[in-house]
Design a protein around this motif. Structure first.
Motif, PDB file in Angstrom:
ATOM      1  N   ILE A  80      33.421  39.583  47.078  1.00 51.42           N
ATOM      2  CA  ILE A  80      32.725  40.809  47.466  1.00 51.42           C
ATOM      3  C   ILE A  80      33.082  41.185  48.893  1.00 51.42           C
ATOM      4  O   ILE A  80      33.383  42.354  49.187  1.00 51.42           O
ATOM      5  CB  ILE A  80      31.196  40.644  47.309  1.00 51.42           C
ATOM      6  CG1 ILE A  80      30.820  40.582  45.828  1.00 51.42           C
ATOM      7  CG2 ILE A  80      30.446  41.771  48.000  1.00 51.42           C
ATOM      8  CD1 ILE A  80      29.375  40.174  45.576  1.00 51.42           C
ATOM      9  N   ALA A  81      33.067  40.205  49.795  1.00 51.07           N
ATOM     10  CA  ALA A  81      33.385  40.484  51.199  1.00 51.07           C
ATOM     11  C   ALA A  81      34.818  40.977  51.368  1.00 51.07           C
ATOM     12  O   ALA A  81      35.073  41.943  52.095  1.00 51.07           O
ATOM     13  CB  ALA A  81      33.157  39.226  52.041  1.00 51.07           C
ATOM     14  N   VAL A  82      35.765  40.337  50.674  1.00 52.02           N
ATOM     15  CA  VAL A  82      37.178  40.737  50.778  1.00 52.02           C
ATOM     16  C   VAL A  82      37.370  42.151  50.232  1.00 52.02           C
ATOM     17  O   VAL A  82      38.046  42.985  50.853  1.00 52.02           O
ATOM     18  CB  VAL A  82      38.089  39.725  50.056  1.00 52.02           C
ATOM     19  CG1 VAL A  82      39.494  40.262  49.881  1.00 52.02           C
ATOM     20  CG2 VAL A  82      38.115  38.410  50.812  1.00 52.02           C
ATOM     21  N   SER A  83      36.778  42.446  49.071  1.00 51.77           N
ATOM     22  CA  SER A  83      36.954  43.776  48.484  1.00 51.77           C
ATOM     23  C   SER A  83      36.262  44.858  49.320  1.00 51.77           C
ATOM     24  O   SER A  83      36.783  45.961  49.448  1.00 51.77           O
ATOM     25  CB  SER A  83      36.455  43.807  47.040  1.00 51.77           C
ATOM     26  OG  SER A  83      35.065  43.573  46.986  1.00 51.77           O
ATOM     27  N   MET A  84      35.120  44.539  49.919  1.00 54.41           N
ATOM     28  CA  MET A  84      34.451  45.522  50.779  1.00 54.41           C
ATOM     29  C   MET A  84      35.270  45.800  52.031  1.00 54.41           C
ATOM     30  O   MET A  84      35.423  46.956  52.433  1.00 54.41           O
ATOM     31  CB  MET A  84      33.060  45.010  51.181  1.00 54.41           C
ATOM     32  CG  MET A  84      32.081  44.921  50.047  1.00 54.41           C
ATOM     33  SD  MET A  84      31.275  46.452  49.698  1.00 54.41           S
ATOM     34  CE  MET A  84      30.242  46.627  51.099  1.00 54.41           C
ATOM     35  N   SER A 126      46.280  44.821  47.128  1.00 53.30           N
ATOM     36  CA  SER A 126      46.218  43.517  46.453  1.00 53.30           C
ATOM     37  C   SER A 126      44.963  42.761  46.859  1.00 53.30           C
ATOM     38  O   SER A 126      44.321  42.114  46.021  1.00 53.30           O
ATOM     39  CB  SER A 126      47.449  42.684  46.787  1.00 53.30           C
ATOM     40  OG  SER A 126      48.608  43.316  46.330  1.00 53.30           O
ATOM     41  N   SER A 127      44.611  42.820  48.134  1.00 56.19           N
ATOM     42  CA  SER A 127      43.385  42.173  48.598  1.00 56.19           C
ATOM     43  C   SER A 127      42.162  42.802  47.946  1.00 56.19           C
ATOM     44  O   SER A 127      41.224  42.105  47.536  1.00 56.19           O
ATOM     45  CB  SER A 127      43.266  42.286  50.112  1.00 56.19           C
ATOM     46  OG  SER A 127      44.314  41.625  50.742  1.00 56.19           O
ATOM     47  N   PHE A 128      42.164  44.120  47.839  1.00 61.39           N
ATOM     48  CA  PHE A 128      41.044  44.826  47.214  1.00 61.39           C
ATOM     49  C   PHE A 128      40.883  44.413  45.754  1.00 61.39           C
ATOM     50  O   PHE A 128      39.794  44.020  45.320  1.00 61.39           O
ATOM     51  CB  PHE A 128      41.256  46.333  47.332  1.00 61.39           C
ATOM     52  CG  PHE A 128      40.179  47.156  46.694  1.00 61.39           C
ATOM     53  CD1 PHE A 128      38.908  47.199  47.232  1.00 61.39           C
ATOM     54  CD2 PHE A 128      40.442  47.901  45.559  1.00 61.39           C
ATOM     55  CE1 PHE A 128      37.912  47.958  46.650  1.00 61.39           C
ATOM     56  CE2 PHE A 128      39.460  48.665  44.969  1.00 61.39           C
ATOM     57  CZ  PHE A 128      38.185  48.692  45.515  1.00 61.39           C
ATOM     58  N   VAL A 129      41.968  44.461  44.999  1.00 64.97           N
ATOM     59  CA  VAL A 129      41.910  44.110  43.578  1.00 64.97           C
ATOM     60  C   VAL A 129      41.600  42.625  43.401  1.00 64.97           C
ATOM     61  O   VAL A 129      40.815  42.242  42.522  1.00 64.97           O
ATOM     62  CB  VAL A 129      43.235  44.501  42.874  1.00 64.97           C
ATOM     63  CG1 VAL A 129      43.290  43.968  41.463  1.00 64.97           C
ATOM     64  CG2 VAL A 129      43.391  46.017  42.878  1.00 64.97           C
TER      65      VAL A 129
END
Length: 131
Positions: free
Chosen positions: A48-52, A19-22
């Motif tokens: 960007i930082a959260v998905s990375m 969920s954090s990635f999406v």
């Protein structure tokens, strides 16, 4: 109070991670449609930082790691990202095109490094067994 069984905790942890990635991907790509100015930039860079961060944690999972280390997956990543990098460099103007081409080119080079590492590994193993 008893603790939850391990499979339930693992499922919840995986659900939060994905969920954090999406959510990070959505925030980084869709913030321009909703926000303007500094808020847009802040939402984009935070997304960007959260998905990375979430993506790097996901990539360490055994099933994903096994999938990403297969030769067929690495060949696809190498060819597809290399083609996208060339396409973006040739068709997009300015810093956006160069940055996009550089990012996709780095992914393509990373896949090439994985292919070389996989190519060298069996040869070394065969050489050790002969001695």
């Amino acid at each position: 109070m008893k603790s939850q069984p391990a499979p339930v905790r693992s499922f919840v942890a995986d659900l939060l991670l994905w969920s954090s990635f999406v959510g990070g991907l959505a925030a980084s790509t869709a913030s321009g449609a909703v926000l303007d100015g500094t808020a847009k930039n802040l939402a984009t860079y935070t997304g960007i930082a959260v998905s990375m961060l979430a993506g790097s944690r996901i990539a360490k999972k055994p099933r994903i790691k096994a999938f990403l280390s297969k030769s067929s997956t690495l060949w696809f990543l190498f060819v597809f990202n290399g083609a996208v990098a060339a396409f973006c460099y040739l068709t997009m103007d300015g810093v956006k095109g160069i940055a996009t081409a550089a990012g996709m080119g780095l992914v393509s080079l990373g896949a090439a490094g994985g292919l070389l590492a996989n190519h060298r590994r069996p040869t070394a193993a065969v050489g050790r067994h002969r001695a």
